[in-house]
Design a protein around this motif. Structure first.
Motif, PDB file in Angstrom:
ATOM      1  N   ALA A 169       0.978  -1.081   0.153  1.00 23.23           N
ATOM      2  CA  ALA A 169      -0.262  -0.384   0.290  1.00 23.23           C
ATOM      3  C   ALA A 169       0.973   0.915  -0.037  1.00 23.23           C
ATOM      4  O   ALA A 169       1.477   2.035   1.079  1.00 23.23           O
ATOM      5  N   LYS A 170       1.361   1.722  -1.216  1.00 20.97           N
ATOM      6  CA  LYS A 170       2.860   2.447  -1.516  1.00 20.97           C
ATOM      7  C   LYS A 170       2.304   4.037  -0.496  1.00 20.97           C
ATOM      8  O   LYS A 170       2.840   4.692  -0.131  1.00 20.97           O
ATOM      9  N   CYS A 171       0.990   3.999  -1.300  1.00 20.97           N
ATOM     10  CA  CYS A 171       0.951   6.039  -1.063  1.00 20.97           C
ATOM     11  C   CYS A 171       0.149   6.356   0.239  1.00 20.97           C
ATOM     12  O   CYS A 171       0.025   7.246   1.162  1.00 20.97           O
ATOM     13  N   ARG A 172      -0.015   4.870   1.416  1.00 18.91           N
ATOM     14  CA  ARG A 172      -0.380   4.927   2.980  1.00 18.91           C
ATOM     15  C   ARG A 172       0.590   5.933   3.137  1.00 18.91           C
ATOM     16  O   ARG A 172       0.457   6.278   4.290  1.00 18.91           O
ATOM     17  N   ASN A 173       1.968   5.317   2.924  1.00 19.40           N
ATOM     18  CA  ASN A 173       3.511   6.020   3.804  1.00 19.40           C
ATOM     19  C   ASN A 173       3.638   7.484   3.070  1.00 19.40           C
ATOM     20  O   ASN A 173       4.688   7.283   3.474  1.00 19.40           O
ATOM     21  N   LEU A 174       2.877   8.013   2.369  1.00 17.79           N
ATOM     22  CA  LEU A 174       3.623   9.255   1.556  1.00 17.79           C
ATOM     23  C   LEU A 174       2.964  10.289   2.972  1.00 17.79           C
ATOM     24  O   LEU A 174       2.441  10.218   3.829  1.00 17.79           O
ATOM     25  N   THR A 175       4.224  11.372   2.570  1.00 13.94           N
ATOM     26  CA  THR A 175       4.544  12.497   4.470  1.00 13.94           C
ATOM     27  C   THR A 175       3.675  13.219   3.254  1.00 13.94           C
ATOM     28  O   THR A 175       2.883  13.501   1.770  1.00 13.94           O
ATOM     29  N   ASP A 176       2.872  14.965   4.163  1.00 12.98           N
ATOM     30  CA  ASP A 176       2.582  15.509   3.998  1.00 12.98           C
ATOM     31  C   ASP A 176       3.066  16.121   3.134  1.00 12.98           C
ATOM     32  O   ASP A 176       2.147  16.906   1.864  1.00 12.98           O
ATOM     33  N   SER A 177       4.014  16.374   2.554  1.00 15.83           N
ATOM     34  CA  SER A 177       4.269  17.038   1.756  1.00 15.83           C
ATOM     35  C   SER A 177       4.401  16.345   0.251  1.00 15.83           C
ATOM     36  O   SER A 177       4.281  17.534  -0.639  1.00 15.83           O
ATOM     37  N   GLN A 178       4.240  15.229   0.526  1.00 15.80           N
ATOM     38  CA  GLN A 178       4.559  14.401  -0.901  1.00 15.80           C
ATOM     39  C   GLN A 178       3.075  14.580  -0.903  1.00 15.80           C
ATOM     40  O   GLN A 178       2.832  14.666  -2.315  1.00 15.80           O
ATOM     41  N   ILE A 179       2.309  14.843  -0.753  1.00 15.75           N
ATOM     42  CA  ILE A 179       1.221  14.205  -0.684  1.00 15.75           C
ATOM     43  C   ILE A 179       0.384  15.605  -2.267  1.00 15.75           C
ATOM     44  O   ILE A 179      -0.186  16.166  -2.584  1.00 15.75           O
ATOM     45  N   LEU A 180       1.010  17.268  -0.264  1.00 18.68           N
ATOM     46  CA  LEU A 180       0.284  18.416  -0.799  1.00 18.68           C
ATOM     47  C   LEU A 180       0.936  18.794  -2.752  1.00 18.68           C
ATOM     48  O   LEU A 180       0.517  19.208  -3.641  1.00 18.68           O
ATOM     49  N   GLU A 181       2.269  18.270  -2.745  1.00 19.51           N
ATOM     50  CA  GLU A 181       3.002  18.229  -3.634  1.00 19.51           C
ATOM     51  C   GLU A 181       2.135  17.765  -5.005  1.00 19.51           C
ATOM     52  O   GLU A 181       2.306  18.817  -5.976  1.00 19.51           O
TER      53      GLU A 181
END
Ligand code: GLU
Length: 545
Positions: A169-181
């Protein structure tokens, strides 16, 4: 997730949870009342199984003083077809499964727990999706279809259980800044549920149709909002069944494997899950093997098949009720004339062994009984309705000859167990009635090939001489016996059986000769009554023909 991210994910104003919940207060119903629904998708195809599930929902809801409603599950916009909602509504109404709430044919709605069409509830799903994000129970996933396909391949190669779970579940671990980007870059996303389940642990689920199920917890981070912002079935049904107050869900058992997920979703939303009665898919015997009734291969998978062939609505309902609760058959025997709604449907009586076999032999036998219980007028009306839709030429024949047809249908009817059982479905009726009309009557002299032509002729012309349509039945029959005896056909069955070779035949041969001449058939309902309906002119014409 930061408020900024959440704002970016859900930029449109949404109703607050408190506002939504105020619109859907708990239903005020008597103790024990059950709320059930049908939730078909408008794909333009109405599966027989939809009516099967609907019968259970309607009966259990109504016999408990509860509510039965219909919800249109149209979140898969690609599968939507014009006219499909009409087909759904008409199908349930046709079988007298009349929802208390739902969508009407003119597009309006009835009931206080709507809208009952999922595409009109987008804001509600979004509001709850946003709440799950705020609570850290859901996250945006930016994986493309190709990413997901690649994941599947890797899992297949390495022998890993497929799906978006654990380390996959790759996107489970995205950081807030990665998500925002990603959001700022305008990357498309779907919303995934952050599962807390452990696949190694088992959960016990009591299914009202299948009994106790022991299943692994769900650990898949399934999609709950798709790229178009609409929910998947899993998420939508949880929200709708909660807000609409569904207490018991009747649905197909293709959802069994998702039930742990569904129970988990209800819990994550802070709600109690409804009880599930997941019904075995209807099956058929194909070369000795049971298989699912398939939309692609089996015309009878579509409810319209039964309309085209003119199966009485009640016959199909009785048959499906009998599959649901096998004690129905005994109940019907004990209560032959009771309305079907008097039968008490029971979850406990649903068989949980194997699939439910759809068997035409049984359906036809039930259908014959259903038609036998109807009056001639009821049969006439039902056949006319069918013919107007599927056989307009025959409909005209019916309306032009209403008195004759009703009299013909009335023969051997209304006499309980002995009532005639020659009609299975309305489609049988044109052929059944054909001999009553000069233009469709067919003489079949070959059916009398086993008799001497001279005997046939002698009997028929002797009968024509003495035939009087005003004769009572016993007089009529005595005439037949006397004529037979005159030509060597024994009038007394006992005497005949004692010495058959002394005779050319017996009185039943004489009746057969007359029957074939008059109806063109070896078998028919009561010949005396048929001759009464046909009238003197027709009878004489056929005897002389
Ligand atoms: N829309 C779903 C289907 O057509 C309904 C399942 C349910 O009744 O919850 O399969």
């Amino acid at each position: 997730m930061t408020p900024e991210i959440i704002e970016k994910m859900f930029p449109n104003p949404l109703p607050s949870i408190a506002e939504i919940e105020a619109k859907y207060p708990p239903r005020q119903l008597p103790e024990g009342a059950k709320v059930m629904r049908v939730a078909p998708s408008p794909t333009g195809f109405m599966h027989l199984g939809g009516i099967y599930q609907g019968i259970l929902a309607d009966r259990i809801a109504h016999q408990s003083g509860g509510v039965f409603f219909v919800r249109i599950e149209d979140t898969d916009q690609k599968r939507k077809v014009d006219g499909a909602i009409d087909l759904i509504i008409k199908s349930f109404e046709r079988y007298n499964l009349v929802p208390d709430e739902g969508v009407n044919l003119d597009g309006s709605e009835k009931g206080n727990y709507g809208p009952y069409t999922q595409s009109l509830r987008k804001d509600i799903y979004q509001a709850y999706a946003k709440k799950l994000v705020e609570e850290g129970k859901a996250y945006p996933c930016f994986c493309t279809a190709e990413d997901v396909e690649l994941l599947r391949k890797v899992q297949e190669k390495t022998n890993v259980r497929p799906g978006y779970h654990g380390q996959y579940a790759k996107c489970r671990n995205l950081t807030d800044s990665q998500i925002l980007e990603n959001l700022n870059a305008g990357k498309p996303w779907v919303l995934r549920f952050k599962s807390t389940g452990d696949y190694e642990k088992k959960m016990a689920i009591k299914d009202l149709a299948k009994g106790m199920l022991l299943m692994p917890e769900n650990d898949l981070d399934i999609v709950i909002l798709k790229g178009d912002g609409l929910p998947t079935y899993h998420f939508a049904h949880a929200i709708d069944d909660h807000l609409m107050g569904t207490t018991h869900v009747s649905r197909g058992d293709e959802w069994v494997s998702s039930t742990p997920l569904h129970i988990q979703l209800f819990a994550a939303l802070g709600w109690k899950a409804p009880k599930y009665a997941q019904l075995a898919t209807l099956q058929k015997l194909d070369n000795g093997h049971k298989r699912k009734l398939s939309k692609r291969h089996d015309p009878e998978a579509s409810i319209t098949y039964f309309w085209e062939h003119g199966y009485p609505e009640l016959a199909l309902v009785e048959y499906l009720t009998n599959i649901l609760n096998a004690n129905f058959e005994d109940w019907r025997k004990a209560n032959p004339m009771a309305p079907i709604t008097d039968f008490q449907m029971n979850f406990n009586k649903i068989s949980n062994t194997g699939g439910a076999l759809f068997d035409f032999v049984k359906l036809n036998s039930i259908s014959k009984d259903v038609v036998a219980r109807m009056t001639a007028e009821e049969v006439y009306k039902a056949v006319l309705k069918w013919a107007q839709e599927y056989r307009p030429d025959f409909a005209k024949r019916l309306t032009d000859n209403q008195a004759l047809v009703t009299a013909a249908l009335n023969i051997e009817r209304g006499i309980g167990k002995q009532s005639r059982k020659d009609i299975v479905k309305w489609e049988d009726v044109p052929a059944d009635l054909a001999f009553y009309f000069e233009d469709s009557f067919e003489a079949h002299p070959e059916l009398l090939a086993s008799y001497e032509r001279a005997d046939v002729q002698a009997i028929v012309s002797a009968f024509a001489q003495v035939y009087d349509p005003n004769d009572a039945k016993d007089i009529w029959f005595n005439k037949i016996k006397e004529i037979g005896a005159q030509y060597g056909f024994c009038a007394d069955m006992k005497a005949y059986k004692a010495n058959p070779s002394a005779f050319k035949g017996n009185v039943s041969d004489v009746a057969k000769i007359l029957r074939v001449k008059i109806t063109g058939r070896e078998q028919s309902p009561d010949l005396y009554a048929i001759m009464q309906v046909l009238g003197k002119e027709s009878v004489l014409k056929r005897l002389k023909g």
